[in-house]
Design an enzyme around this catalytic site. Structure first.
Site, PDB file in Angstrom:
ATOM      1  N   HIS A   1     -16.652  29.591  -0.874  1.00  0.00           N
ATOM      2  CA  HIS A   1     -16.540  28.034  -0.875  1.00  0.00           C
ATOM      3  C   HIS A   1     -15.875  27.605   0.296  1.00  0.00           C
ATOM      4  CE1 HIS A   1     -16.772  28.943  -5.538  1.00  0.00           C
ATOM      5  NE2 HIS A   1     -18.100  28.957  -4.961  1.00  0.00           N
TER       6      HIS A   1
ATOM      7  N   ASP B   1     -15.541  21.223  -4.134  1.00  0.00           N
ATOM      8  CA  ASP B   1     -16.903  22.060  -4.397  1.00  0.00           C
ATOM      9  C   ASP B   1     -17.260  22.026  -5.536  1.00  0.00           C
ATOM     10  OD1 ASP B   1     -15.741  24.257  -5.566  1.00  0.00           O
ATOM     11  OD2 ASP B   1     -14.787  24.860  -3.840  1.00  0.00           O
TER      12      ASP B   1
HETATM   13  O1  LIG Z   1     -17.089  41.424   4.712  1.00  0.00           O
HETATM   14  C1  LIG Z   1     -17.210  40.189   4.935  1.00  0.00           C
HETATM   15  C2  LIG Z   1     -17.702  39.506   3.720  1.00  0.00           C
HETATM   16  C3  LIG Z   1     -18.158  38.182   3.703  1.00  0.00           C
HETATM   17  N1  LIG Z   1     -17.770  37.556   4.691  1.00  0.00           N
HETATM   18  C4  LIG Z   1     -17.928  35.969   4.867  1.00  0.00           C
HETATM   19  O2  LIG Z   1     -17.594  35.545   3.538  1.00  0.00           O
HETATM   20  C5  LIG Z   1     -18.694  34.460   3.076  1.00  0.00           C
HETATM   21  C6  LIG Z   1     -19.240  35.052   1.723  1.00  0.00           C
HETATM   22  O3  LIG Z   1     -19.907  34.055   1.377  1.00  0.00           O
HETATM   23  P1  LIG Z   1     -21.176  34.283   0.519  1.00  0.00           P
HETATM   24  O4  LIG Z   1     -22.023  34.908   1.215  1.00  0.00           O
HETATM   25  O5  LIG Z   1     -21.812  32.887  -0.109  1.00  0.00           O
HETATM   26  O6  LIG Z   1     -20.760  35.132  -0.774  1.00  0.00           O
HETATM   27  P2  LIG Z   1     -19.746  34.847  -1.977  1.00  0.00           P
HETATM   28  O7  LIG Z   1     -18.184  34.669  -1.394  1.00  0.00           O
HETATM   29  O8  LIG Z   1     -19.931  35.933  -2.835  1.00  0.00           O
HETATM   30  O9  LIG Z   1     -19.917  33.421  -2.393  1.00  0.00           O
HETATM   31  C7  LIG Z   1     -19.739  32.802  -3.724  1.00  0.00           C
HETATM   32  O10 LIG Z   1     -20.100  31.334  -3.348  1.00  0.00           O
HETATM   33  C8  LIG Z   1     -21.457  31.101  -2.911  1.00  0.00           C
HETATM   34  C9  LIG Z   1     -21.405  29.780  -2.422  1.00  0.00           C
HETATM   35  O11 LIG Z   1     -21.572  28.993  -3.445  1.00  0.00           O
HETATM   36  C10 LIG Z   1     -22.437  31.743  -3.778  1.00  0.00           C
HETATM   37  O12 LIG Z   1     -23.702  31.542  -3.342  1.00  0.00           O
HETATM   38  C11 LIG Z   1     -22.188  33.262  -4.353  1.00  0.00           C
HETATM   39  O13 LIG Z   1     -23.157  33.526  -5.258  1.00  0.00           O
HETATM   40  C12 LIG Z   1     -20.786  33.143  -4.775  1.00  0.00           C
HETATM   41  O14 LIG Z   1     -20.467  34.624  -5.250  1.00  0.00           O
HETATM   42  C13 LIG Z   1     -19.620  34.441   4.306  1.00  0.00           C
HETATM   43  O15 LIG Z   1     -19.304  33.395   4.978  1.00  0.00           O
HETATM   44  C14 LIG Z   1     -19.377  35.655   5.167  1.00  0.00           C
HETATM   45  O16 LIG Z   1     -19.676  35.513   6.611  1.00  0.00           O
HETATM   46  C15 LIG Z   1     -17.203  37.939   5.889  1.00  0.00           C
HETATM   47  O17 LIG Z   1     -16.812  37.382   6.922  1.00  0.00           O
HETATM   48  N2  LIG Z   1     -16.933  39.334   5.768  1.00  0.00           N
END
Ligand SMILES: O=c1ccn([C@@H]2O[C@H](COP(=O)(O)OP(=O)(O)O[C@H]3O[C@H](CO)[C@@H](O)[C@H](O)[C@H]3O)[C@@H](O)[C@H]2O)c(=O)[nH]1
Length: 477
Positions: A25, A123
């Protein structure tokens, strides 16, 4: 691509952004804030509610790089001692907002003393804060950090809910959600799979409250979700606010200076172009011990190069969600015996967190095994990297269907009845993605999407225009 900051000018007004917990988010909201600051002269403050009162290491990392016109403040921790074990993640996220409202009000008041507040952006789970926006007479906007298809489901939930007692899935079979390809019950947003649970009631509660927003910005673009995007943009659903399609807003890190480059990037530098499968389960995802073993042995069997963000096993798929960087150790004693030695040179494992934006932009990366969080998907798309789907929780199964069957840029391994993906299936998917015939087709489709993504966020592109429309509303209210 990013417009350069202009010399100091008078602010067009101050925007407060309230991100609910989760890097998925916060990260896209930061990208939105940068657009508001760089292209529209707003100043921005993030008011961040927390479960623990202080930032996680990863929050610190992303907040440290904010430009001067964007500031942030953390609210004191909300109390959760009364919640039963096993309370759903969506419920906890919503409660963090509702239990932080007084502190949020005080933070808003402090900002209002020095700035002309124009808007509050929350959000998908933050609409409780709208009551405070009303008290300060500022406009109320939602930034929907997932996709247009899920927003369609949110918009139509109240209507679906009225006067029916069957499961949503039975209804969704009959009522076509525009843009959504048919989902099986187990693929629907996790809490909606059974109407009785508290998570489902919570989602319905939020969906109903969307009527009190003045606008919803959704992080998608037409080439990715054509029908859903057109439907949301062009047809106004009864009582629902206008939708602005503003994506893809994704983190695009500049490569770090050579001396500061993380080890995994240095390792990637030495790999052949497009040869590495990046494996990551987002900011919160974890696997069971048994599943980690199958994934490890599958990667080994595939004989592909891989870069894997490995977390300690847990039976709860989202167990890392609130404690990103909780695993400071780099011991991988839970991996199958001899795995690290046998895959040395061909594989690289790192604990907890990777510089994902840089990994996906790296020319050594050729595929992404992902938990299908929407930001991860968008980041893969803007870099033209095809995927293997491995959904864990939230709406990730819906996203997997969209990717594999709708847009056809991902392979979808088979899941056994006890919800496992076995080593043979992992190996077949990894080999298929990185070497198979299908890879070429997916790569080709990805190239088209990548171009369309850049077009959407370029000057005069549809998403840039949509953000400008929102900015104009705030400027002229
Ligand atoms: O080792 C890591 C892991 C993640 N990220 C970043 O963290 C973010 C992760 O976002 P996302 O891929 O959307 O996963 P979640 O953190 O799991 O996001 C939550 O929020 C999203 C948007 O609402 C939903 O689609 C997901 O299901 C929900 O779990 C991204 O920008 C990644 O680049 C990193 O930089 N390094």
């Amino acid at each position: 691509m990013e417009p350069q900051p202009q010399p100091a000018q008078e602010s067009a007004g101050h925007v407060v952004i309230l991100p609910t917990p989760g890097m998925g988010h916060l990260i896209p909201l930061i990208e939105l804030a940068k657009k508001l600051v760089h292209s529209h002269r707003f100043t921005v403050t993030f008011i961040i509610p927390t479960k623990r009162g202080s930032p996680t290491k990863v929050q610190e990392l992303v907040l440290a790089s904010l430009p001067p016109s964007i500031s942030y403040v953390f609210l004191p921790p909300a109390s959760f001692e009364d919640l039963p074990e096993g309370t759903r993640i969506e419920t906890i996220i919503s409660l963090i907002v509702s239990r932080s409202l007084q502190a949020f009000r005080e933070a808003m008041a402090a900002i209002a003393r020095n700035h002309r507040l124009v808007s509050l952006v929350v959000d998908l789970f933050g609409t409780e804060a709208f009551q405070v926006a009303r008290e300060f007479n500022v406009s109320r906007y939602i930034f929907f950090s997932s996709n247009a298809s899920l927003l369609s489901v949110f918009f139509q939930m109240s209507a679906l809910d009225r006067g029916v007692s069957c499961e949503y899935m039975d209804l969704l079979k009959k009522v076509k959600i525009p843009g959504c390809i048919p989902f099986l019950n187990e693929e629907l947003l996790a809490p909606l799979q059974s109407r009785g649970n508290e998570g489902c009631r919570g989602i319905l509660y939020h969906a109903k409250r969307y009527t009190s927003a003045e606008g919803v910005m959704v992080n998608s673009f037409e080439a990715l979700e054509g029908e859903a995007v057109r439907d949301l943009r062009e047809k106004r659903r009864e009582g629902m606010p206008p939708v602005y399609v503003v994506g893809p807003l994704v983190k695009m890190d500049q490569p770090a200076a050579a001396a500061e480059r993380e080890e995994c990037l240095k390792w990637l530098d030495k790999q052949p172009r497009g040869s590495v499968l990046y494996v990551s389960f987002g900011s919160g995802g974890t696997l069971s011990s048994e599943q980690i073993t199958e994934l490890a042995l599958g990667l080994e069997m595939s004989e592909q190069r891989f870069l894997w963000v490995v977390r300690r096993p847990s039976e709860k798929a989202e167990s890392f969600y609130f404690k990103v960087h909780g695993q400071d150790d780099a011991f991988f004693d839970f991996l199958p015996e001899g795995f690290l030695e046998r895959t040395k040179g061909r594989g690289f494992v790192l604990p907890s967190w990777a510089p994902q934006a840089q990994v996906l932009a790296h020319e050594g990366t050729g595929g992404f095994l992902t938990h299908c969080g929407w930001n991860s998907i968008l980041e893969s798309v803007v870099n033209g990297v095809p995927m293997i789907t491995w959904p864990l929780y939230a709406e990730q199964s819906m996203n997997a269907v969209l990717l594999a069957e709708g847009i056809q840029v991902a392979l979808r391994p088979k899941v056994t009845e006890d919800r496992m993906i076995d080593r043979k299936e992992v190996a077949a998917a990894a080999k298929g993605l990185m070497e198979g015939e299908e890879w070429k087709n997916m790569r080709h489709r990805m190239r088209g999407l990548k171009e369309a993504a850049y077009e959407a966020v370029s000057e005069g592109g549809a998403s840039t225009t949509a953000i400008a429309e929102v900015a104009l509303k705030w400027n002229t209210q």
